[in-house]
Structure formats: C-alpha cells, structure tokens
Design a protein around this motif. Structure first.
Motif, mmCIF file in Angstrom:
data_model
loop_
_atom_site.group_PDB
_atom_site.id
_atom_site.type_symbol
_atom_site.label_atom_id
_atom_site.label_comp_id
_atom_site.label_asym_id
_atom_site.label_seq_id
_atom_site.Cartn_x
_atom_site.Cartn_y
_atom_site.Cartn_z
ATOM 1 N N LYS A 126 0.823 -1.214 0.000
ATOM 2 C CA LYS A 126 0.000 0.000 0.000
ATOM 3 C C LYS A 126 0.854 1.260 0.000
ATOM 4 O O LYS A 126 0.420 2.316 -0.459
ATOM 5 C CB LYS A 126 -0.926 0.011 1.221
ATOM 6 N N LEU A 127 2.069 1.158 0.547
ATOM 7 C CA LEU A 127 3.017 2.273 0.591
ATOM 8 C C LEU A 127 4.397 1.722 0.293
ATOM 9 O O LEU A 127 4.690 0.563 0.624
ATOM 10 C CB LEU A 127 3.056 2.907 1.991
ATOM 11 N N ASP A 128 5.273 2.526 -0.322
ATOM 12 C CA ASP A 128 6.666 2.113 -0.352
ATOM 13 C C ASP A 128 7.333 2.625 0.927
ATOM 14 O O ASP A 128 6.706 3.313 1.735
ATOM 15 C CB ASP A 128 7.376 2.584 -1.624
ATOM 16 N N LEU A 129 8.607 2.300 1.099
ATOM 17 C CA LEU A 129 9.250 2.585 2.383
ATOM 18 C C LEU A 129 9.398 4.080 2.640
ATOM 19 O O LEU A 129 9.211 4.547 3.772
ATOM 20 C CB LEU A 129 10.622 1.901 2.442
ATOM 21 N N SER A 130 9.718 4.855 1.612
ATOM 22 C CA SER A 130 9.868 6.300 1.807
ATOM 23 C C SER A 130 8.524 6.943 2.141
ATOM 24 O O SER A 130 8.453 7.885 2.928
ATOM 25 C CB SER A 130 10.484 6.957 0.564
ATOM 26 N N GLN A 131 7.446 6.440 1.562
ATOM 27 C CA GLN A 131 6.117 6.944 1.897
ATOM 28 C C GLN A 131 5.749 6.586 3.334
ATOM 29 O O GLN A 131 5.159 7.389 4.054
ATOM 30 C CB GLN A 131 5.068 6.363 0.941
ATOM 31 N N ALA A 132 6.102 5.366 3.742
ATOM 32 C CA ALA A 132 5.827 4.945 5.117
ATOM 33 C C ALA A 132 6.565 5.835 6.114
ATOM 34 O O ALA A 132 5.996 6.245 7.137
ATOM 35 C CB ALA A 132 6.233 3.482 5.309
ATOM 36 N N GLU A 133 7.813 6.166 5.822
ATOM 37 C CA GLU A 133 8.582 7.045 6.712
ATOM 38 C C GLU A 133 7.981 8.449 6.746
ATOM 39 O O GLU A 133 8.027 9.139 7.772
ATOM 40 C CB GLU A 133 10.032 7.093 6.253
ATOM 41 N N ALA A 134 7.392 8.869 5.625
ATOM 42 C CA ALA A 134 6.756 10.188 5.573
ATOM 43 C C ALA A 134 5.541 10.258 6.486
ATOM 44 O O ALA A 134 5.178 11.337 6.954
ATOM 45 C CB ALA A 134 6.356 10.525 4.135
ATOM 46 N N VAL A 135 4.902 9.108 6.747
ATOM 47 C CA VAL A 135 3.766 9.081 7.682
ATOM 48 C C VAL A 135 4.225 9.540 9.062
ATOM 49 O O VAL A 135 3.570 10.356 9.723
ATOM 50 C CB VAL A 135 3.149 7.665 7.761
ATOM 51 N N ALA A 136 5.383 9.026 9.507
ATOM 52 C CA ALA A 136 5.931 9.426 10.807
ATOM 53 C C ALA A 136 6.285 10.915 10.804
ATOM 54 O O ALA A 136 6.049 11.625 11.787
ATOM 55 C CB ALA A 136 7.156 8.586 11.146
ATOM 56 N N ASP A 137 6.850 11.399 9.693
ATOM 57 C CA ASP A 137 7.194 12.825 9.596
ATOM 58 C C ASP A 137 5.937 13.688 9.634
ATOM 59 O O ASP A 137 5.939 14.775 10.221
ATOM 60 C CB ASP A 137 7.967 13.100 8.304
ATOM 61 N N LEU A 138 4.863 13.213 8.994
ATOM 62 C CA LEU A 138 3.610 13.973 8.992
ATOM 63 C C LEU A 138 3.037 14.078 10.398
ATOM 64 O O LEU A 138 2.570 15.138 10.814
ATOM 65 C CB LEU A 138 2.602 13.308 8.054
ATOM 66 N N ILE A 139 3.099 12.984 11.143
ATOM 67 C CA ILE A 139 2.584 12.986 12.515
ATOM 68 C C ILE A 139 3.360 13.969 13.386
ATOM 69 O O ILE A 139 2.787 14.673 14.218
ATOM 70 C CB ILE A 139 2.658 11.560 13.112
ATOM 71 N N SER A 140 4.682 14.033 13.174
ATOM 72 C CA SER A 140 5.523 14.894 14.020
ATOM 73 C C SER A 140 5.673 16.313 13.479
ATOM 74 O O SER A 140 6.292 17.149 14.137
ATOM 75 C CB SER A 140 6.909 14.264 14.184
ATOM 76 N N SER A 141 5.120 16.613 12.302
ATOM 77 C CA SER A 141 5.279 17.960 11.727
ATOM 78 C C SER A 141 4.598 18.993 12.620
ATOM 79 O O SER A 141 3.479 18.799 13.065
ATOM 80 C CB SER A 141 4.698 18.015 10.311
ATOM 81 N N ASP A 142 5.321 20.075 12.882
ATOM 82 C CA ASP A 142 4.762 21.111 13.754
ATOM 83 C C ASP A 142 4.823 22.499 13.137
ATOM 84 O O ASP A 142 4.695 23.506 13.817
ATOM 85 C CB ASP A 142 5.472 21.109 15.118
ATOM 86 N N ASN A 143 5.040 22.559 11.821
ATOM 87 C CA ASN A 143 4.942 23.844 11.114
ATOM 88 C C ASN A 143 4.529 23.562 9.671
ATOM 89 O O ASN A 143 4.529 22.413 9.219
ATOM 90 C CB ASN A 143 6.262 24.634 11.180
#
Length: 471
Positions: A126-143
């Motif tokens: 459903k996701l490749d690895l870079s997309q999966a890592e972007a999920v974590a970045d999206l959750i932690s994005s604060d700006n």
C-alpha cells in the motif's frame, strides 16, 4: 516478518479526552469486532456490511455494556494496511479505552508494536518505504513547511522520482548484462551515447536531491537561533517579544538568565528554535560561569547567531562601542559560515543622529547584518522575523520541488551518486561491460534501499521502532 494475526492498539494519543479511536487490523478483525458489537436499531452483523461504512452500537461482554461506539469498517484490500481494518470510536475515558482493548485481547487479538499498522501497509504494497517514513514525519510535523514536505513525500513525490531513475538505469543495466551473454560476438546492445546522457541526467537529479537535504533538515527539525550578548541587554525581553508570551524571566539585575532557555515559533511556515543564553561577561559566580560556558556551546549548535546590545549605552560610550565591535568580530571570525545578525536594542531611547552614528560604526562588519529594534516596545520585531526568514532558502519549497528530510534517504542518495560517478568514469575510460555492470548494480541497490524494494528485517525494525503505537 509478515504476520497473519490480528493486531489492536489505541490510534489516538493516550490519556482522557472526548473521543478515542481503537484500531484493529488483520484477516479476523471484522469477525472479532462482530463478537463484541451490538447494533442499536437492528440485528446487523459487521461481516455482512459494505466496506467504508460506519455503524452505531454498543461494545458488550457477557451482557455488560462497556460503551456506545461508532464502528468503521474497511475491507481488504481497500484499507490503510491492505487487510481488514476496524476502527472503533469510543468515549475517551482511560477506563473505557483499556476495557475495550483488553476485551479484544481476550478475543484473540495481539497488541500492535510501534508502527506495525504502517509496516503492514508497506509489506502489503500500500506504501513504499519512503512513503511509510513520511507518515511518521507527517505525525511529528509542527509547522507548515515540514507538513508540506511530509505530505508531498507521503503522496509519492520523492519515491516516484527515484523509481523513474531506477527504471531507466535498470533498462540499460539489462542491455549491458545481455552484452555479457554475447561477449564472444563483440556486440553492443546498449547505446553508449544514450547511456552517457542518462548518467548525466541521473547525476543532476541526485545532486539536486542531495543538496536539498541542507534545507530539508532545518525545516524538519527547526532552525536553532542563539540570542547572545552581554548581561541585561534585553535578550530575555527579545525572546518574550518573539514568542509573544512571558517565557523568560526579565529583571534589571544583570545575570538573571543563568541557563539557556529554548522555545520555538513558526515564521512564514518555518520552525525557528530560539535559545536565550546567559549573558557573556567576566564573573566569579560559579553558577553564572556554567551558564556562560553553555552559551558558547549553544552558539556552536546554532545555525543563526543574533548578537544583541543596548544602543543607548553604546552610543554614549566610545570605549563600549569598540568593545562591542571586537566581540562581534570574534564571533564572526570563529563562526564565518553562520549568519550573524547584529541588533541594536532599545532604539526608542536614542536619537536619529545616534542611530546614524551606530549604523556607520557597526553595520560595516563584514559577514554580518545590522538592524535596530526595541524588544520592550515591540519596535522592529516583525522586521527581525523577516530577516531571520531570509536566511532560509525556501525557493525549493515555493516551487514545490522534492526536498529530502530523512537522513537515511540522504545516505543512500550519497552512495548511489558515488556509484553513478564510477559508472560515468568507466564510460569515459572505455571500461568493459562486466565492470560497468558491477557499479550499476550497486547504484540500483542504493536506489532500492530508499523505496524498500531492497530491505531487511533489521532495517525495517529500526525504521518502524520510531513510530508511535497505533500507527
């Protein structure tokens, strides 16, 4: 690594709140949820309902009602994980959350590990690895900027660019490998001119992506800005003015700030982390000396240095003016690559002629910028924010270019670039196809590392261990 059991976890932050979401994923997720769910208006079973539907009812155990809930159903393969997924929206009581989770554990579910839902999404394609890592970045994005980059990567902007390069290189690699099968006949299936053009194009894209990491890293982690200067010049007042709150203690007593104080704000969608440091001066106070030592450590860590002084004191004291100039030049010489912003504070206390004199004396220090403000009166603070923003290259962000923020991706890109360089040098020197093939395979390997086409359990374990439980 692929498990076919059903996992459960709290998908919302732990603690009491209005609503909590509990997520199940696995082949038996809907069946297990069915055993605990009673519809309010009908005798419906969740297994017979359509995918992407929501149902009102109760979670019950042995005739005891635990809570009134909404149950969302997502049937495979049209779900986040690619498996059957159930999301239960219940009331946010800690007690209710734990009762429902414990109930599902008794029914045969297993507690999900960190990032296991997203890991299953990756393993199920459903996701490749870079997309999966972007999920974590999206959750932690604060700006705004870090959110924009994470969204672009999660939608596949970066991985599609890498996949295209990899595919083109793979096509040529196949032709060169084919040549090896006909080595005795001395034939060329891969056009060397076209291959050189491809290698140059790949080098250009890789270089752009590698260079973007400098911007992406600061956008993701925030830009540390050290506010330095002598004691009692208004550093804490400036921090409060920037944050628009009384974050730092302000007093007339020199040396009030004895330790560093940090806080972060967003300017133009970019996160800036301001560090209010202890005043730099000669002192016999042991605690203040430790604070001053930490000040220099924070300057080392900062990417931008703001040097603050009192304009009214310096403009009336020629010796003081020279001292300030020497201090600024020391910082400039020690940190030649860091932006240095020199600020004359308390501009409301000096005349226009005094401003001109100071500007003539201190604005000409090479490699620094100079401006007037009054932190207490909030004069020039907005201009200061714009000046800080100018130190960040947001051109790529505005142009919606791909920006790298992940150090793992950066490392793989560097290695891929080195292998592509070897291929280029081999082509220039007329290297044989079998030796070219070795370097091409290595470049392809590093491309595959980014998207997860080449991975191992240790790599996946390290990546998904940084996720929150429930995602």
């Amino acid at each position: 690594m692929i498990n076919d059991d059903t996992i459960v976890a709290l998908a919302t932050p732990s603690g009491a709140g209005a609503i909590a979401v509990i997520r199940l994923s696995g082949d038996d997720a809907i069946v297990i949820a069915d055993t605990c769910f009673q519809s309010i208006k009908s005798e419906k079973t969740l297994s017979n309902q359509k995918t992407h539907t929501i149902h009102l009812g109760h979670i019950v155990e042995d005739g005891r009602t635990i809570d009134e809930v909404l149950v969302s159903i997502f049937k495979n393969p049209n779900s986040y994980t690619g498996e059957n997924v159930v999301e239960i929206s219940c009331h946010g009581s800690n007690y209710i959350q734990q009762e429902i989770i414990q109930l599902f554990l008794r029914k045969g579910c297993r507690m999900a590990t960190a990032g296991e839902f997203t890991l299953r999404a990756f393993l199920n394609g459903k996701l490749d690895l870079s997309q999966a890592e972007a999920v974590a970045d999206l959750i932690s994005s604060d700006n705004e900027a870090s959110h924009q980059i994470a969204m672009q990567q999660m939608r596949g902007g970066f991985s599609s660019e890498i996949a295209k390069l990899r595919e083109e290189l793979l096509n040529f690699a196949s032709l060169i490998e084919l040549e090896l099968d006909f080595a005795e006949e001395d034939v060329e299936f891969a056009d060397r001119t076209q291959f050189k053009e491809l290698i140059e194009r790949i080098r250009f894209v890789l270089k752009r992506l590698i260079d973007s990491f400098a911007v992406g890293n600061v956008i993701k982690n925030g830009i540390p800005v050290a506010i330095v200067g002598e004691p009692n010049v208004g550093k804490s007042t400036l921090l409060n003015a920037l944050l628009n709150e009384e974050r730092a203690i302000v007093s007339e007593i020199a040396g009030t700030t004895r330790d560093t104080i940090e806080d972060e704000i967003s300017i133009g969608g970019i996160g800036f982390r301001f560090i209010d440091t202890a005043g730099i001066r000669e002192t016999k106070d042991v605690v203040e000396s430790i604070g001053i030592k930490k000040t220099f450590e924070k300057i080392d860590q900062a990417q931008v240095v703001v040097y603050l002084f009192e304009s009214d004191v310096v403009s009336n004291d020629h010796m003081k003016s020279n001292t300030i100039r020497v201090e600024i030049e020391k910082i400039r010489n020690k940190y030649p690559l860091k932006p240095l912003l020199v600020i004359a504070n308390k501009v409301d206390k000096i005349s226009e002629n005094q401003q001109l004199k100071l500007d003539d004396t201190l604005s000409k220090i090479e490699g620094s910028s100079f401006m007037f403000i009054s932190a207490k009166q909030n004069i020039g603070v907005d201009a200061l924010k714009q000046q800080l923003l100018s130190y960040v290259n947001t051109g790529a962000l505005r142009n919606n270019d791909t920006i790298i923020t992940n150090s793992r991706h950066y490392d793989s890109l560097i290695k891929a670039f080195e292998e592509v360089e070897r291929v280029r040098e081999g082509l220039e020197s007329g290297l044989s196809g079998d030796l070219l093939a070795i370097d091409i395979r290595q470049a392809l390997y590093h491309f595959g590392e980014i998207t997860g086409e080449i991975s191992n359990d240790d790599l996946l374990g390290n990546i998904f261990a940084n996720f929150c439980i429930g995602k």
